[in-house]
Design a protein around this motif. Sequence first.
Motif, PDB file in Angstrom:
ATOM      1  N   ALA A  52       0.805  -1.230   0.000  1.00 49.85           N
ATOM      2  CA  ALA A  52       0.000   0.000   0.000  1.00 49.85           C
ATOM      3  C   ALA A  52       0.832   1.272   0.000  1.00 49.85           C
ATOM      4  O   ALA A  52       0.837   2.029   0.974  1.00 49.85           O
ATOM      5  CB  ALA A  52      -0.983  -0.008   1.171  1.00 49.85           C
ATOM      6  N   THR A  53       1.557   1.498  -1.099  1.00 46.71           N
ATOM      7  CA  THR A  53       2.122   2.818  -1.364  1.00 46.71           C
ATOM      8  C   THR A  53       1.628   3.254  -2.737  1.00 46.71           C
ATOM      9  O   THR A  53       1.318   2.407  -3.590  1.00 46.71           O
ATOM     10  CB  THR A  53       3.666   2.818  -1.354  1.00 46.71           C
ATOM     11  N   VAL A  54       1.550   4.538  -2.955  1.00 47.34           N
ATOM     12  CA  VAL A  54       1.091   5.051  -4.246  1.00 47.34           C
ATOM     13  C   VAL A  54       1.967   4.493  -5.364  1.00 47.34           C
ATOM     14  O   VAL A  54       1.472   4.030  -6.406  1.00 47.34           O
ATOM     15  CB  VAL A  54       1.124   6.597  -4.256  1.00 47.34           C
ATOM     16  N   GLU A  55       3.276   4.520  -5.140  1.00 48.93           N
ATOM     17  CA  GLU A  55       4.203   4.080  -6.176  1.00 48.93           C
ATOM     18  C   GLU A  55       4.028   2.594  -6.497  1.00 48.93           C
ATOM     19  O   GLU A  55       4.022   2.188  -7.665  1.00 48.93           O
ATOM     20  CB  GLU A  55       5.640   4.353  -5.740  1.00 48.93           C
ATOM     21  N   THR A  56       3.885   1.787  -5.447  1.00 52.19           N
ATOM     22  CA  THR A  56       3.802   0.344  -5.649  1.00 52.19           C
ATOM     23  C   THR A  56       2.490  -0.065  -6.295  1.00 52.19           C
ATOM     24  O   THR A  56       2.474  -0.867  -7.247  1.00 52.19           O
ATOM     25  CB  THR A  56       3.981  -0.384  -4.309  1.00 52.19           C
ATOM     26  N   ARG A  57       1.373   0.464  -5.796  1.00 49.17           N
ATOM     27  CA  ARG A  57       0.087   0.082  -6.373  1.00 49.17           C
ATOM     28  C   ARG A  57      -0.008   0.538  -7.842  1.00 49.17           C
ATOM     29  O   ARG A  57      -0.590  -0.158  -8.677  1.00 49.17           O
ATOM     30  CB  ARG A  57      -1.048   0.669  -5.536  1.00 49.17           C
ATOM     31  N   THR A  58       0.574   1.685  -8.165  1.00 50.50           N
ATOM     32  CA  THR A  58       0.584   2.133  -9.556  1.00 50.50           C
ATOM     33  C   THR A  58       1.422   1.187 -10.410  1.00 50.50           C
ATOM     34  O   THR A  58       1.016   0.791 -11.510  1.00 50.50           O
ATOM     35  CB  THR A  58       1.130   3.569  -9.664  1.00 50.50           C
ATOM     36  N   ALA A  59       2.586   0.798  -9.905  1.00 47.26           N
ATOM     37  CA  ALA A  59       3.451  -0.122 -10.645  1.00 47.26           C
ATOM     38  C   ALA A  59       2.777  -1.478 -10.845  1.00 47.26           C
ATOM     39  O   ALA A  59       2.902  -2.096 -11.916  1.00 47.26           O
ATOM     40  CB  ALA A  59       4.779  -0.290  -9.916  1.00 47.26           C
ATOM     41  N   MET A  60       2.051  -1.944  -9.838  1.00 46.82           N
ATOM     42  CA  MET A  60       1.329  -3.211  -9.971  1.00 46.82           C
ATOM     43  C   MET A  60       0.282  -3.129 -11.072  1.00 46.82           C
ATOM     44  O   MET A  60       0.182  -4.020 -11.929  1.00 46.82           O
ATOM     45  CB  MET A  60       0.660  -3.564  -8.636  1.00 46.82           C
ATOM     46  N   ALA A  61      -0.509  -2.068 -11.050  1.00 48.68           N
ATOM     47  CA  ALA A  61      -1.566  -1.915 -12.047  1.00 48.68           C
ATOM     48  C   ALA A  61      -0.985  -1.765 -13.449  1.00 48.68           C
ATOM     49  O   ALA A  61      -1.529  -2.304 -14.430  1.00 48.68           O
ATOM     50  CB  ALA A  61      -2.440  -0.715 -11.704  1.00 48.68           C
ATOM     51  N   MET A  62       0.127  -1.032 -13.563  1.00 48.00           N
ATOM     52  CA  MET A  62       0.753  -0.856 -14.872  1.00 48.00           C
ATOM     53  C   MET A  62       1.308  -2.173 -15.407  1.00 48.00           C
ATOM     54  O   MET A  62       1.221  -2.457 -16.612  1.00 48.00           O
ATOM     55  CB  MET A  62       1.857   0.199 -14.781  1.00 48.00           C
ATOM     56  N   LEU A  63       1.881  -2.997 -14.529  1.00 50.44           N
ATOM     57  CA  LEU A  63       2.378  -4.300 -14.974  1.00 50.44           C
ATOM     58  C   LEU A  63       1.216  -5.200 -15.393  1.00 50.44           C
ATOM     59  O   LEU A  63       1.319  -5.938 -16.385  1.00 50.44           O
ATOM     60  CB  LEU A  63       3.204  -4.958 -13.873  1.00 50.44           C
ATOM     61  N   ALA A  64       0.103  -5.144 -14.664  1.00 50.57           N
ATOM     62  CA  ALA A  64      -1.076  -5.915 -15.062  1.00 50.57           C
ATOM     63  C   ALA A  64      -1.574  -5.455 -16.437  1.00 50.57           C
ATOM     64  O   ALA A  64      -1.985  -6.273 -17.274  1.00 50.57           O
ATOM     65  CB  ALA A  64      -2.184  -5.769 -14.025  1.00 50.57           C
ATOM     66  N   ALA A  65      -1.538  -4.145 -16.679  1.00 54.08           N
ATOM     67  CA  ALA A  65      -1.928  -3.629 -17.996  1.00 54.08           C
ATOM     68  C   ALA A  65      -0.965  -4.121 -19.074  1.00 54.08           C
ATOM     69  O   ALA A  65      -1.384  -4.514 -20.171  1.00 54.08           O
ATOM     70  CB  ALA A  65      -1.960  -2.101 -17.965  1.00 54.08           C
ATOM     71  N   ASP A  66       0.331  -4.123 -18.774  1.00 53.25           N
ATOM     72  CA  ASP A  66       1.321  -4.619 -19.730  1.00 53.25           C
ATOM     73  C   ASP A  66       1.096  -6.097 -20.039  1.00 53.25           C
ATOM     74  O   ASP A  66       1.201  -6.535 -21.196  1.00 53.25           O
ATOM     75  CB  ASP A  66       2.740  -4.420 -19.187  1.00 53.25           C
ATOM     76  N   ASN A  67       0.791  -6.883 -19.003  1.00 56.22           N
ATOM     77  CA  ASN A  67       0.488  -8.301 -19.215  1.00 56.22           C
ATOM     78  C   ASN A  67      -0.709  -8.467 -20.139  1.00 56.22           C
ATOM     79  O   ASN A  67      -0.705  -9.291 -21.065  1.00 56.22           O
ATOM     80  CB  ASN A  67       0.191  -8.979 -17.874  1.00 56.22           C
ATOM     81  N   THR A  68      -1.741  -7.667 -19.902  1.00 55.05           N
ATOM     82  CA  THR A  68      -2.962  -7.743 -20.697  1.00 55.05           C
ATOM     83  C   THR A  68      -2.705  -7.373 -22.149  1.00 55.05           C
ATOM     84  O   THR A  68      -3.099  -8.093 -23.082  1.00 55.05           O
ATOM     85  CB  THR A  68      -4.028  -6.806 -20.095  1.00 55.05           C
ATOM     86  N   LEU A  69      -2.052  -6.243 -22.360  1.00 48.97           N
ATOM     87  CA  LEU A  69      -1.800  -5.761 -23.722  1.00 48.97           C
ATOM     88  C   LEU A  69      -0.918  -6.725 -24.499  1.00 48.97           C
ATOM     89  O   LEU A  69      -1.137  -6.949 -25.701  1.00 48.97           O
ATOM     90  CB  LEU A  69      -1.166  -4.373 -23.674  1.00 48.97           C
ATOM     91  N   ALA A  70       0.067  -7.299 -23.831  1.00 52.53           N
ATOM     92  CA  ALA A  70       0.956  -8.231 -24.517  1.00 52.53           C
ATOM     93  C   ALA A  70       0.186  -9.423 -25.066  1.00 52.53           C
ATOM     94  O   ALA A  70       0.345  -9.795 -26.239  1.00 52.53           O
ATOM     95  CB  ALA A  70       2.059  -8.698 -23.564  1.00 52.53           C
ATOM     96  N   VAL A  71      -0.667 -10.015 -24.238  1.00 59.42           N
ATOM     97  CA  VAL A  71      -1.418 -11.194 -24.684  1.00 59.42           C
ATOM     98  C   VAL A  71      -2.397 -10.824 -25.798  1.00 59.42           C
ATOM     99  O   VAL A  71      -2.504 -11.536 -26.803  1.00 59.42           O
ATOM    100  CB  VAL A  71      -2.149 -11.849 -23.498  1.00 59.42           C
ATOM    101  N   LEU A  72      -3.100  -9.717 -25.643  1.00 64.55           N
ATOM    102  CA  LEU A  72      -4.070  -9.311 -26.663  1.00 64.55           C
ATOM    103  C   LEU A  72      -3.389  -8.977 -27.988  1.00 64.55           C
ATOM    104  O   LEU A  72      -4.020  -9.055 -29.047  1.00 64.55           O
ATOM    105  CB  LEU A  72      -4.891  -8.125 -26.169  1.00 64.55           C
ATOM    106  N   ASN A  73      -2.119  -8.612 -27.939  1.00 62.96           N
ATOM    107  CA  ASN A  73      -1.354  -8.338 -29.156  1.00 62.96           C
ATOM    108  C   ASN A  73      -0.616  -9.568 -29.673  1.00 62.96           C
ATOM    109  O   ASN A  73       0.208  -9.467 -30.588  1.00 62.96           O
ATOM    110  CB  ASN A  73      -0.353  -7.204 -28.908  1.00 62.96           C
ATOM    111  N   GLY A  74      -0.896 -10.716 -29.049  1.00 60.14           N
ATOM    112  CA  GLY A  74      -0.307 -11.958 -29.529  1.00 60.14           C
ATOM    113  C   GLY A  74       1.099 -12.227 -29.034  1.00 60.14           C
ATOM    114  O   GLY A  74       1.812 -13.063 -29.604  1.00 60.14           O
ATOM    115  N   ASN A  75       1.494 -11.543 -27.953  1.00 62.40           N
ATOM    116  CA  ASN A  75       2.847 -11.692 -27.422  1.00 62.40           C
ATOM    117  C   ASN A  75       2.836 -12.346 -26.050  1.00 62.40           C
ATOM    118  O   ASN A  75       1.801 -12.453 -25.399  1.00 62.40           O
ATOM    119  CB  ASN A  75       3.534 -10.316 -27.331  1.00 62.40           C
ATOM    120  N   ARG A  76       4.026 -12.768 -25.601  1.00 68.41           N
ATOM    121  CA  ARG A  76       4.182 -13.331 -24.261  1.00 68.41           C
ATOM    122  C   ARG A  76       4.126 -12.182 -23.243  1.00 68.41           C
ATOM    123  O   ARG A  76       4.794 -11.169 -23.417  1.00 68.41           O
ATOM    124  CB  ARG A  76       5.522 -14.050 -24.158  1.00 68.41           C
ATOM    125  N   PRO A  77       3.353 -12.340 -22.162  1.00 65.27           N
ATOM    126  CA  PRO A  77       3.284 -11.278 -21.154  1.00 65.27           C
ATOM    127  C   PRO A  77       4.569 -11.213 -20.349  1.00 65.27           C
ATOM    128  O   PRO A  77       5.311 -12.191 -20.253  1.00 65.27           O
ATOM    129  CB  PRO A  77       2.102 -11.704 -20.283  1.00 65.27           C
TER     130      PRO A  77
END
Length: 319
Positions: free
Chosen positions: A289-314
């Motif tokens: 529960a820090t602003v920096e950490t929760r933002t980084a977690m959400a951004m990595l989850a977004a990166d995982n999502t975008l990678a798969v939807l674009n046909g790439n390995r997350p």
Amino acid sequence: MSKVVVTGRVPEAALEKLRTEHDVDAWTGPGSISREELLRRVAGADAVVSLLTERIDAELLDAAGPQLKVVANVAVGYDNIDVPACTQRGIIAANTPGVLTEATADIAFGLILMATRRLGEGERLIRSGQAWKWGMFFLLGSSLQGKTLGIVGMGGIGQATARRAKAFGMEIVYQSRSEIDPAIAAELGARRVELDELLAVSDVVSLHCPYGPTTHHLIGAEQLTAMKDTAYLVNTARGPIIDEAALATALRERQIAGAGLDVFENEPTVHPGLLELENVALVPHLGSATVETRTAMAMLAADNTLAVLNGNRPPAPIN
């Protein structure tokens, strides 16, 4: 554009990143999404960005439909996801390791200090308005220098906690499924032992192992009895790793000196026996529960999502 369902509130930067390429349906309610609403919303989704408060099981995967490609958990733990069910359906599951390591280690060591130095008791005393006076034996705690920290689960968070403990002059023993890098072990002066030995020799036991069938109630009455009566137990991993009823008994009967908990067996409910005790520090799942950490977690989850939807390995696949 693919349909991305986000099951709870996440930092806006992650939503903006997803919206640049896809149609995002994000829950924005004040509380957690209901199961019925979640099952309704995931219908037709190509991706689900999940919080650990939502159960991602066969029922939900089937409600989403055969086009679902990825479940991206905004957490490093993934006991809320039925990973075999995802694999069986050809769905990639992903998590957010690494980005919350330091924040969680900070909380772990904060709980060690709270428990050993009785900081929670002291703050409650001040806030209660009771009269108090400094004295040689007033709220005596336990020092850490020269003591032994036993780490159960020597992954990234366990290692980061060990580094903090070393800076405080503690000796390190650990129990893990495998040996850590010899260079890291040498840096920390860490020695690998079996759980029985760790419990017997440690002045503080800190849990950092993943939760699953093999670690359910890993620490119960038998293990608590094996600990020193001057020892402390800290948990920032997952609540059900500890049998809370057994812990409440051990603390009440002074089988161990104290505990610090950030996670709970039936979260957000806390065993009532723990709430009655002074020798346990309780905080509401604040590990990341820090602003920096929760933002980084959400951004990595977004990166995982975008990678798969674009046909790439997350970046961080589970299966």
